[in-house]
Design an enzyme around this catalytic site. Sequence first.
Site, PDB file in Angstrom:
ATOM      1  N   LYS A  59      29.824  -4.746  12.056  1.00 52.19           N
ATOM      2  CA  LYS A  59      28.552  -4.911  12.771  1.00 52.19           C
ATOM      3  C   LYS A  59      28.785  -5.101  14.267  1.00 52.19           C
ATOM      4  O   LYS A  59      28.122  -4.460  15.101  1.00 52.19           O
ATOM      5  CB  LYS A  59      27.792  -6.111  12.208  1.00 52.19           C
ATOM      6  CG  LYS A  59      27.322  -5.944  10.778  1.00 52.19           C
ATOM      7  CD  LYS A  59      26.710  -7.238  10.263  1.00 52.19           C
ATOM      8  CE  LYS A  59      26.253  -7.118   8.825  1.00 52.19           C
ATOM      9  NZ  LYS A  59      25.681  -8.371   8.312  1.00 52.19           N
ATOM     10  N   CYS A  75      28.045 -11.175  12.518  1.00 54.07           N
ATOM     11  CA  CYS A  75      28.173 -12.208  11.486  1.00 54.07           C
ATOM     12  C   CYS A  75      27.952 -11.585  10.115  1.00 54.07           C
ATOM     13  O   CYS A  75      27.220 -10.600   9.976  1.00 54.07           O
ATOM     14  CB  CYS A  75      27.115 -13.289  11.658  1.00 54.07           C
ATOM     15  SG  CYS A  75      26.913 -13.908  13.323  1.00 54.07           S
ATOM     16  N   ASP A  76      28.556 -12.188   9.119  1.00 55.17           N
ATOM     17  CA  ASP A  76      28.237 -11.807   7.752  1.00 55.17           C
ATOM     18  C   ASP A  76      28.588 -12.964   6.839  1.00 55.17           C
ATOM     19  O   ASP A  76      29.401 -13.827   7.179  1.00 55.17           O
ATOM     20  CB  ASP A  76      28.971 -10.550   7.296  1.00 55.17           C
ATOM     21  CG  ASP A  76      28.255  -9.898   6.123  1.00 55.17           C
ATOM     22  OD1 ASP A  76      27.328  -9.103   6.372  1.00 55.17           O
ATOM     23  OD2 ASP A  76      28.587 -10.191   4.957  1.00 55.17           O
ATOM     24  N   GLN A  77      27.957 -12.973   5.687  1.00 54.02           N
ATOM     25  CA  GLN A  77      28.222 -14.011   4.699  1.00 54.02           C
ATOM     26  C   GLN A  77      28.327 -13.361   3.327  1.00 54.02           C
ATOM     27  O   GLN A  77      27.512 -12.511   2.971  1.00 54.02           O
ATOM     28  CB  GLN A  77      27.097 -15.048   4.695  1.00 54.02           C
ATOM     29  CG  GLN A  77      27.337 -16.214   3.741  1.00 54.02           C
ATOM     30  CD  GLN A  77      26.186 -17.200   3.763  1.00 54.02           C
ATOM     31  OE1 GLN A  77      25.077 -16.878   3.325  1.00 54.02           O
ATOM     32  NE2 GLN A  77      26.428 -18.390   4.282  1.00 54.02           N
TER      33      GLN A  77
END
Length: 199
Positions: A59, A75-77
Amino acid sequence: MPETFILASTSPFRRDMLESAGLQFATAKPEIDERAVEAGIEGSGLALEDIATILAEAKAIEVSERHPGRLVIGCDQTLSLDGEVLHKPEDMEAARRRLLALSGKTHELHSAVVAARDGAAVWRHVSTARMTVRKLDPAFVGRHLAKVGARALSSVGAYQVEGEGVQLFDRIEGSHFTIVGLPLLPLLAFLRQEGVIDG
């Protein structure tokens, strides 16, 4: 104060967290297919937290390529349960099944943040929180989802601990920021180190 970076996310939770910290920034939606990125690394033997980092980096890099010279934060989760990575529920029935699958078990949330400039990652960090869901009665799950509505679909776990979702848990181990999806303190330390914000 001028915008200091671009957040490669349209998540209202992440935006609110950064605004509450007094940061000035722009936002841009990353144009990537997350499931295609995951498919490319499937079976690679990577640790589950590494998948969150790879997605966050994809991203950040994609947005940084469209904004030359700008610092971009991605960001990622990911949520892992019994060694399997789970994704956001597609509808309320999927959310119901998700909560019942988590019932009485401990799962992990891996939250990654990556900074990129001109198409290259310049910094990475991932944090993990361990979340133990109490044994949930199916009728309670139905009432809970009826109350929170479509908000359940905005989270991979079908819950928001900053709201009524906190009632689902017996035990939480880890930073609130990690749980919400952005390891804020490591990011602030990086931004100070880079001179992006005052030290």
